[in-house]
Design an enzyme around this catalytic site. Structure first.
Site, PDB file in Angstrom:
ATOM      1  N   ASP A  80     -20.357  11.406  37.088  1.00 17.46           N
ATOM      2  CA  ASP A  80     -20.842  10.648  35.916  1.00 17.46           C
ATOM      3  C   ASP A  80     -20.706   9.154  36.149  1.00 17.46           C
ATOM      4  O   ASP A  80     -21.241   8.356  35.374  1.00 17.46           O
ATOM      5  CB  ASP A  80     -20.082  11.057  34.644  1.00 17.46           C
ATOM      6  CG  ASP A  80     -18.574  10.928  34.799  1.00 17.46           C
ATOM      7  OD1 ASP A  80     -18.032  11.532  35.740  1.00 17.46           O
ATOM      8  OD2 ASP A  80     -17.936  10.222  33.999  1.00 17.46           O
ATOM      9  N   ASN A  81     -20.001   8.761  37.207  1.00 17.83           N
ATOM     10  CA  ASN A  81     -19.854   7.341  37.524  1.00 17.83           C
ATOM     11  C   ASN A  81     -20.703   6.948  38.731  1.00 17.83           C
ATOM     12  O   ASN A  81     -20.457   5.917  39.356  1.00 17.83           O
ATOM     13  CB  ASN A  81     -18.388   7.007  37.784  1.00 17.83           C
ATOM     14  CG  ASN A  81     -17.549   7.089  36.510  1.00 17.83           C
ATOM     15  OD1 ASN A  81     -18.079   6.959  35.411  1.00 17.83           O
ATOM     16  ND2 ASN A  81     -16.258   7.310  36.658  1.00 17.83           N
ATOM     17  N   ASP A 118     -19.096   1.403  36.388  1.00 19.71           N
ATOM     18  CA  ASP A 118     -17.860   1.864  35.752  1.00 19.71           C
ATOM     19  C   ASP A 118     -16.608   1.424  36.510  1.00 19.71           C
ATOM     20  O   ASP A 118     -15.990   2.193  37.245  1.00 19.71           O
ATOM     21  CB  ASP A 118     -17.861   3.388  35.545  1.00 19.71           C
ATOM     22  CG  ASP A 118     -18.507   3.742  34.210  1.00 19.71           C
ATOM     23  OD1 ASP A 118     -19.051   2.826  33.571  1.00 19.71           O
ATOM     24  OD2 ASP A 118     -18.453   4.917  33.814  1.00 19.71           O
ATOM     25  N   GLY A 135     -20.969  11.963  28.530  1.00 23.46           N
ATOM     26  CA  GLY A 135     -21.767  11.023  27.722  1.00 23.46           C
ATOM     27  C   GLY A 135     -21.075   9.693  27.510  1.00 23.46           C
ATOM     28  O   GLY A 135     -19.917   9.495  27.877  1.00 23.46           O
ATOM     29  N   GLY A 163     -19.002   7.674  25.868  1.00 20.23           N
ATOM     30  CA  GLY A 163     -17.963   7.817  24.846  1.00 20.23           C
ATOM     31  C   GLY A 163     -17.550   6.485  24.252  1.00 20.23           C
ATOM     32  O   GLY A 163     -16.996   6.413  23.160  1.00 20.23           O
TER      33      GLY A 163
HETATM   34  P1  AMP Z   1     -14.717   7.217  33.045  1.00 20.29           P
HETATM   35  O1  AMP Z   1     -14.484   8.181  34.161  1.00 20.29           O
HETATM   36  O2  AMP Z   1     -13.606   6.277  32.803  1.00 20.29           O
HETATM   37  O3  AMP Z   1     -16.004   6.480  33.237  1.00 20.29           O
HETATM   38  O4  AMP Z   1     -14.852   8.038  31.676  1.00 20.29           O
HETATM   39  C1  AMP Z   1     -15.122   9.405  31.607  1.00 20.29           C
HETATM   40  C2  AMP Z   1     -15.637   9.779  30.237  1.00 20.29           C
HETATM   41  O5  AMP Z   1     -14.676   9.462  29.231  1.00 20.29           O
HETATM   42  C3  AMP Z   1     -16.919   9.084  29.828  1.00 20.29           C
HETATM   43  O6  AMP Z   1     -17.690  10.001  29.111  1.00 20.29           O
HETATM   44  C4  AMP Z   1     -16.423   7.967  28.961  1.00 20.29           C
HETATM   45  O7  AMP Z   1     -17.398   7.532  28.053  1.00 20.29           O
HETATM   46  C5  AMP Z   1     -15.248   8.619  28.250  1.00 20.29           C
HETATM   47  N1  AMP Z   1     -14.258   7.636  27.793  1.00 20.29           N
HETATM   48  C6  AMP Z   1     -13.416   6.888  28.544  1.00 20.29           C
HETATM   49  N2  AMP Z   1     -12.644   6.097  27.775  1.00 20.29           N
HETATM   50  C7  AMP Z   1     -13.004   6.325  26.488  1.00 20.29           C
HETATM   51  C8  AMP Z   1     -12.593   5.818  25.220  1.00 20.29           C
HETATM   52  N3  AMP Z   1     -11.642   4.904  25.105  1.00 20.29           N
HETATM   53  N4  AMP Z   1     -13.206   6.307  24.128  1.00 20.29           N
HETATM   54  C9  AMP Z   1     -14.174   7.227  24.220  1.00 20.29           C
HETATM   55  N5  AMP Z   1     -14.594   7.754  25.370  1.00 20.29           N
HETATM   56  C10 AMP Z   1     -14.029   7.320  26.498  1.00 20.29           C
HETATM   57 MG    MG Z   2     -17.785   6.616  33.297  1.00 20.29          MG
END
Ligand code: AMP
Ligand code: MG
Length: 521
Positions: A269-270, A279, A100, A102
């Site tokens: 998810d990306n 992303d 989700g 985040g």
């Molecule tokens: P990513 O692969 O970097 O797109 O992130 C994977 C997951 O981690 C996604 O659900 C993001 O929303 C969450 N996420 C990454 N960085 C943060 C953060 N600083 N705070 C909260 N959620 C994060």
């Molecule tokens: Mg992501």
């Protein structure tokens, strides 16, 4: 500042009934309502005029307090209800369950000139999907996302766009190297723009939970609003949809390979359902041509997301999407047929793209041999991809193999690496290249022009982003402005920016932020 609001997503799809903003599992809902955290002292660093215009805003709007307040998350735009998306995904090949938004919060959808855009803040505080993290983003990673998305757009690569980059005025704690040395960094917020932020993982969420009612709702919604040309009902509709996602994803990957972009975190998810790059985390640009390279330090061991593996991973991700859609189709055969076309179509598209890079207007099947021998040669010693292809357009039909070779010599990082065997192989390659361009009907000038439209002169080299970040950290945004302007016309000569048409400097070879990036952002 007047936005033309539309609320299809939240008016047609069920919300999480709870508005408690703590990390949790959210069932049978597409999103949770959540408010951005008020930044303590927001300020605008940069905004894209073009993106503002696309969503119906003017230059004056960009400078307004409304703009600052809305896109820093200070105030909620009237009659909108911000929300964070619930989705799941496979990370590094493993099922990760619910993920989700985040640290992303969707502000609203807007419509301008018959096009729908979703406006999303990244880095504006925790949501129910923040898991153990804080929901914020640092200036460093926000600059990287902001600049690169726009650079990709101007390169002709499908991507999310960037509307604005703001400082929050708050400090964010990060352990960049994951080595127990956390430090405070400036917090920032990017507003990014896309038709929607629906991902492969959005479908995986409901499918993995056997929530087929919502799976169908999501598929129907996505097709109705974002693939309206797909007509008909039932299984055929979902197959057409899957086929189109396959094609647009393939197209995006071919572009990545063309410009030397390595995403770094191709988790499901990306992966956008629109086949656009989304992303921007620990991404990087190939400097020396190396299909094994990945910028992501988290992936250093297995190199799952290395340059040369991106097509393979896109296909793997499409398999996950196919699995997720299966309950709506109940027949694996047609899904497999579509998946099987990916590899053959990719071969064709890749060949075509490389032929264009080499300036071949007449397409010959045997070109594949010349292309393979070229990529193998490029891997032999450190050779700058961007400089090689850009300079190759200066080779003329009359050149000898030696003069042709001299044209691209600047691309080698260390001429001493060129031993006799390698020089001989290059010589042979140029002999063949010469024969090949002499079969072309275009003149040297015409061919050069065509090649320069697919071989960029300027890309956002890893060290350039880092230099810009170092300055911005000190409050100097002049380099950010300069790079933004330059990257708007990546295929033009722009002799005033000539200094950026250069190989990566030696200091950047193994520097954190330049050749190595962590997910810490
Ligand atoms: P990513 O692969 O970097 O797109 O992130 C994977 C997951 O981690 C996604 O659900 C993001 O929303 C969450 N996420 C990454 N960085 C943060 C953060 N600083 N705070 C909260 N959620 C994060
Ligand atoms: Mg992501």
């Amino acid at each position: 500042m007047k936005l033309h609001l539309q609320n299809n997503f939240i008016s047609e799809l069920p919300a999480d009934p709870s508005e408690i903003n703590i990390p949790r599992q959210v069932q049978q809902a597409f999103y949770s309502y959540v408010l951005p955290k008020k930044p303590s002292n927001p300020s605008l660093i940069h905004a894209s005029n073009e993106v503002a215009n696309a969503i119906g805003l003017s230059q004056a709007d960009i400078l307004s307090t409304d703009f600052l307040n809305t896109f820093s998350g200070s105030t909620v735009y009237p009659e909108t209800r911000p929300f964070a998306l619930c989705y799941a995904g496979h990370q590094f090949g493993n099922w990760a369950g619910q993920l989700g938004d985040g640290r992303a919060i969707n502000l609203t959808e807007v419509v301008h000139e018959n096009r729908t855009y979703t406006l999303q803040l990244k880095g504006s505080g925790p949501t129910p999907y923040s898991r153990t993290a804080d929901g914020f983003a640092v200036l460093r990673s926000s600059i990287r996302e902001y600049l690169c998305a726009e650079a990709m757009h101007y390169l002709g690569v499908p991507t999310t766009r960037s509307l604005s980059l703001m400082l929050s005025g708050d400090q964010v704690l990060r352990d960049v190297l994951y080595n127990g040395n956390p430090a405070y960094e400036k917090g920032a917020i990017v507003c990014r723009v896309a038709p929607s932020f629906i991902r492969f993982g959005s479908f995986e969420l409901f499918s993995s939970r056997k929530d087929y009612v919502n799976l169908k709702l999501l598929a129907d919604f996505t097709i109705k609003h974002h693939f309206p040309h797909i007509q008909g009902e039932g299984v055929g509709k979902y197959l057409d949809f899957f086929h189109e996602v396959t094609q647009t994803t393939l197209n995006m990957i071919v572009h990545w390979q063309r410009v030397g972009f390595v995403h770094g975190v191709m988790n499901t998810d990306n992966m956008s359902i629109h086949g656009i790059t989304i992303d921007y985390g620990p991404y990087g640009w190939l400097e020396d041509y190396n299909s094994n390279w990945t910028p992501n330090t988290t992936d250093r061991q297995h190199k799952r997301y290395r340059f040369g593996n991106q097509p393979e991973i896109a296909l793997w991700n499409l398999y996950q999407l196919a699995n997720a859609l299966y309950p709506l189709i109940q027949d694996a055969k047609p899904l497999e047929t579509i998946l099987n076309t990916f590899s053959t179509d990719y071969e064709k598209e890749y060949l075509n793209m490389m032929q264009n890079k080499l300036g071949f207007q007449i397409k010959k099947e045997q070109d594949a041999v010349l292309i393979l021998s070229l990529t193998q040669l490029l891997e032999r010693v450190e050779t700058d991809m961007t400089i090689f292809f850009r300079n190759l357009s200066n080779v003329t039909k009359k050149d000898t193999a030696t003069t042709a070779f001299n044209t691209i010599k600047d691309a080698f990082y260390n001429e001493k690496d060129l031993n006799e065997t390698i020089l001989k192989d290059w010589h042979d390659w140029f002999e063949n290249y010469k024969i090949r361009i002499n079969e072309e009907t275009l003149s040297d000038t015409e061919r050069k022009e065509q090649m320069n439209r697919v071989n960029p002169k300027y890309v956002l080299r890893n060290y350039m982003a880092q230099l810009c970040i170092d300055d911005a950290d000190k409050g100097d945004y002049s380099l950010l402005n300069e790079l933004f302007e330059m990257l708007k016309n990546p295929y033009d000569e722009q002799s005033n920016f000539q200094k950026w048409f250069a190989k990566r400097p030696d200091w950047a070879r193994d520097k954190v932020g330049c050749s190595m990036l962590s997910c810490s952002s």
